[in-house]
Write a protein that holds these residues in place. Structure first.
Motif, PDB file in Angstrom:
ATOM      1  N   ASN A   1       0.794  -1.224   0.000  1.00  0.00           N
ATOM      2  CA  ASN A   1       0.000   0.000   0.000  1.00  0.00           C
ATOM      3  C   ASN A   1       0.831   1.281   0.000  1.00  0.00           C
ATOM      4  O   ASN A   1       0.280   2.367   0.166  1.00  0.00           O
ATOM      5  CB  ASN A   1      -0.949   0.001   1.211  1.00  0.00           C
ATOM      6  N   ALA A   2       2.111   1.154  -0.179  1.00  0.00           N
ATOM      7  CA  ALA A   2       2.978   2.332  -0.164  1.00  0.00           C
ATOM      8  C   ALA A   2       2.769   3.154  -1.433  1.00  0.00           C
ATOM      9  O   ALA A   2       2.625   2.612  -2.535  1.00  0.00           O
ATOM     10  CB  ALA A   2       4.436   1.911  -0.048  1.00  0.00           C
ATOM     11  N   ASN A   3       2.748   4.489  -1.297  1.00  0.00           N
ATOM     12  CA  ASN A   3       2.625   5.386  -2.445  1.00  0.00           C
ATOM     13  C   ASN A   3       3.976   5.624  -3.113  1.00  0.00           C
ATOM     14  O   ASN A   3       4.034   6.038  -4.262  1.00  0.00           O
ATOM     15  CB  ASN A   3       2.033   6.737  -2.008  1.00  0.00           C
ATOM     16  N   ASP A   4       5.046   5.383  -2.393  1.00  0.00           N
ATOM     17  CA  ASP A   4       6.394   5.581  -2.929  1.00  0.00           C
ATOM     18  C   ASP A   4       6.978   4.250  -3.349  1.00  0.00           C
ATOM     19  O   ASP A   4       6.522   3.176  -2.939  1.00  0.00           O
ATOM     20  CB  ASP A   4       7.298   6.219  -1.861  1.00  0.00           C
TER      21      ASP A   4
END
Length: 176
Positions: free
Chosen positions: A162-165
């Motif tokens: 779920n990381a955006n980066d």
């Protein structure tokens, strides 16, 4: 042991690591099990710790009360023992990983009931009980560690997915 051996009471108590050095009844068997209801036993150097159970846990040695009616260290429990006809007691330390965790305690309905052969057999039983307790504790510890690892893996996966980066993983040599 209460059925085959004919003893009126046998019980296992674990030594508490609290300030009172209390002893908790973990299991009991026999017609006189009610004697343990609300009983106060410690393994401290006080009135409630000088009986066979407290002495056995504190010293790591077998403790015997040959006659509950006359032994001065058995005073706090004498009246209750008399009510149930308990006249002698043997307490054996239960050792796990080289430390005493509690005691196996057996009561008889006659004074001086624990002769050399009985003591040997009961001592063997206490060793078997301690081994079983130690194995069970290791199983529980392993199950807890495995559950914690699974939870950690779920958390890591959730963070990673779920990381955006962008996330890069490298070893100590800087290789990706």
């Amino acid at each position: 042991i209460t059925g085959i051996g004919g003893y009126p009471l046998a019980w296992i108590g674990f030594a508490g690591n609290d300030t009172q050095r209390s002893v908790r009844v973990m299991a009991s068997s026999g017609r006189a099990s009610y004697v343990l209801d609300g009983i106060e036993i410690t393994w401290a150097e006080d009135e409630h710790g000088r009986g066979p159970v407290g002495t056995s846990i504190r010293t790591g040695a077998i403790a015997v009360c040959k006659d509950t009616r006359t032994n001065p260290d058995f005073g706090p429990w004498r009246e209750r023992a008399d009510q149930f006809g308990l006249k002698s007691v043997i307490a054996l330390p239960l050792r796990c990983e080289k430390s005493v965790i509690g005691a196996l305690t057996i009561y008889a309905d006659e004074p001086d009931a624990f002769g050399p052969e009985e003591r040997r057999l009961i001592e063997e039983l206490a060793g078997d009980l301690a081994f079983g307790i130690e194995v069970r504790r290791r199983e529980v510890d392993r199950a807890r560690a495995e559950a914690a690892l699974r939870q950690s893996e779920v958390l890591f996966r959730a963070v990673f997915e779920n990381a955006n980066d962008e996330i890069y993983v490298s070893d100590l040599n800087g290789r990706f």
